[in-house]
Scaffold this motif. Structure first.
Motif, mmCIF file in Angstrom:
data_model
loop_
_atom_site.group_PDB
_atom_site.id
_atom_site.type_symbol
_atom_site.label_atom_id
_atom_site.label_comp_id
_atom_site.label_asym_id
_atom_site.label_seq_id
_atom_site.Cartn_x
_atom_site.Cartn_y
_atom_site.Cartn_z
ATOM 1 N N ALA B 43 0.845 -1.200 0.000
ATOM 2 C CA ALA B 43 0.000 0.000 0.000
ATOM 3 C C ALA B 43 0.880 1.250 0.000
ATOM 4 O O ALA B 43 0.654 2.192 -0.774
ATOM 5 N N ALA B 45 4.064 1.536 -0.983
ATOM 6 C CA ALA B 45 4.817 1.653 -2.242
ATOM 7 C C ALA B 45 3.929 2.187 -3.365
ATOM 8 O O ALA B 45 4.369 2.998 -4.194
ATOM 9 N N LEU B 46 2.668 1.745 -3.399
ATOM 10 C CA LEU B 46 1.732 2.218 -4.421
ATOM 11 C C LEU B 46 1.470 3.712 -4.265
ATOM 12 O O LEU B 46 1.474 4.463 -5.242
ATOM 13 N N HIS B 47 1.264 4.146 -3.023
ATOM 14 C CA HIS B 47 1.028 5.553 -2.738
ATOM 15 C C HIS B 47 2.211 6.403 -3.152
ATOM 16 O O HIS B 47 2.059 7.424 -3.838
ATOM 17 N N GLU B 48 3.385 5.985 -2.736
ATOM 18 C CA GLU B 48 4.590 6.751 -3.047
ATOM 19 C C GLU B 48 4.786 6.850 -4.560
ATOM 20 O O GLU B 48 5.057 7.918 -5.097
ATOM 21 N N ALA B 49 4.648 5.708 -5.223
ATOM 22 C CA ALA B 49 4.850 5.692 -6.672
ATOM 23 C C ALA B 49 3.830 6.592 -7.370
ATOM 24 O O ALA B 49 4.179 7.394 -8.239
ATOM 25 N N ALA B 50 2.568 6.478 -6.973
ATOM 26 C CA ALA B 50 1.537 7.291 -7.627
ATOM 27 C C ALA B 50 1.764 8.775 -7.386
ATOM 28 O O ALA B 50 1.463 9.608 -8.244
ATOM 29 N N TYR B 52 4.854 10.320 -6.646
ATOM 30 C CA TYR B 52 6.161 10.896 -6.975
ATOM 31 C C TYR B 52 6.696 10.564 -8.360
ATOM 32 O O TYR B 52 7.629 11.195 -8.825
#
Ligand SMILES: [Zn+2]
Ligand SMILES: [Zn+2]
Lengths: 198, 198
Positions: B43, B45-50, B52
């Motif tokens: 969760a 990693a998905l947030h960070e990727a989306a 940044y």
């Protein structure tokens, strides 16, 4: 590869079952290029699930409440209890539409070499349920593996003194199974346990 | 099935490419029963990727910065530019270890019927790069599909007036390809474009 956060996403996706490095990379690219809203939604769903889903106090299946919907339902037959190894088995049986009783999830099977005995899979709690609830039949639906069979036999012995009928799900040739492709152990069991034509 | 949040997780997992209902269910069960920490990490990693990861201002590949590592690197050959359709192609070429220049990601291919013309895939920006940067050779590495070929031909024409060598990645029988399993279009191209033995 593109950035640390991209690599971290690929790495994190690999925790999913049967997702290797190539699939994880494809998934990360798909999310970043084609479905960022989906990525945010998935993040949210993972967070919610991890925070709110836990074991049912009665049957140890998964629920968001203290007691799961099946245990709470007045529609289900309280005299029939199906013992399974895991919540995945509950799902499989529910999806087969073949059962209208309640469940008890052991959370595994007996495995003395790994230090997993009756206490570790909550057999005392199951025996307590059998003593306290109006259960008349227990269907032992542990896996048809060596460990699953041993666990079923153990339960049968442990519950012998109770006025409860113990049954085991049938084992044999699967529906649509062609005999030449069925393993010989299954086949010999199926011959041994042959049933009267009705 | 177990709860609304469980169903929402299964649903959310289905946004991943090639994950059907059965796999999504298996993944959700795996996360809930065996790897809750992994679910929380995913969760995050998905947030960070989306939040940044976005397109590089120069090449339109993916990056966390204004300009990606490859565009910024002094180690890469600034005279060589590889034009591809998507960041996935950048990854594929990087992982082949066969290229030390820079990239330009079109973000698609020409598709007039879908209203995707030169502007939609940023060809003006690419031509501007060719005019301003010390690029000597452009390797057209769009896909070997009808649209990819058309896009490559369009670029070749569009850049004709510039003092830049335009090349196309080779097309033919893949390494390890057995002729009897290669499609006949590929095979006829491979015969037509046969090369002198060295
Ligand atoms: Zn329950
Ligand atoms: Zn760049």
């Amino acid at each position: 590869m593109f950035s640390d956060r991209f690599d971290q996403l690929v790495q994190a996706l690999r925790i999913l079952p049967s997702v290797g490095p190539k699939s994880a990379q494809r998934m990360a690219l798909h999310l970043m290029m084609k479905n960022r809203d989906g990525a945010v939604q998935l993040a949210h769903a993972l967070h919610e699930a991890a925070n709110y889903i836990h074991a049912c106090q009665v049957c140890h299946s998964l629920t968001e409440h203290d007691i799961c919907d099946i245990c709470q339902s007045k529609e289900r037959n309280a005299q029939l209890l199906c013992v399974v190894e895991s919540p995945a088995d509950v799902l499989a049986i529910e999806q087969s539409g073949s059962f209208n009783g309640r469940y008890h999830v052991l959370g595994g099977h007996l495995s003395p070499l790994d230090g997993i005995g009756p206490d570790e899979i909550g057999i005392p709690h199951l025996l307590q349920r059998l003593a306290e609830e109006p259960i008349e039949e227990v269907i032992l639906a542990t896996n048809a593996t060596v460990e699953g069979q041993a666990t079923a036999h153990y339960l049968q012995e442990a519950a012998k003194h109770l006025a409860v009928r113990m049954t085991r799900i049938a084992q044999g040739v699967p529906q649509g199974g062609e005999l030449e492709y069925v393993d010989s152990h299954t086949l010999s069991q199926a011959v041994h346990n042959r049933m009267q034509m009705k």
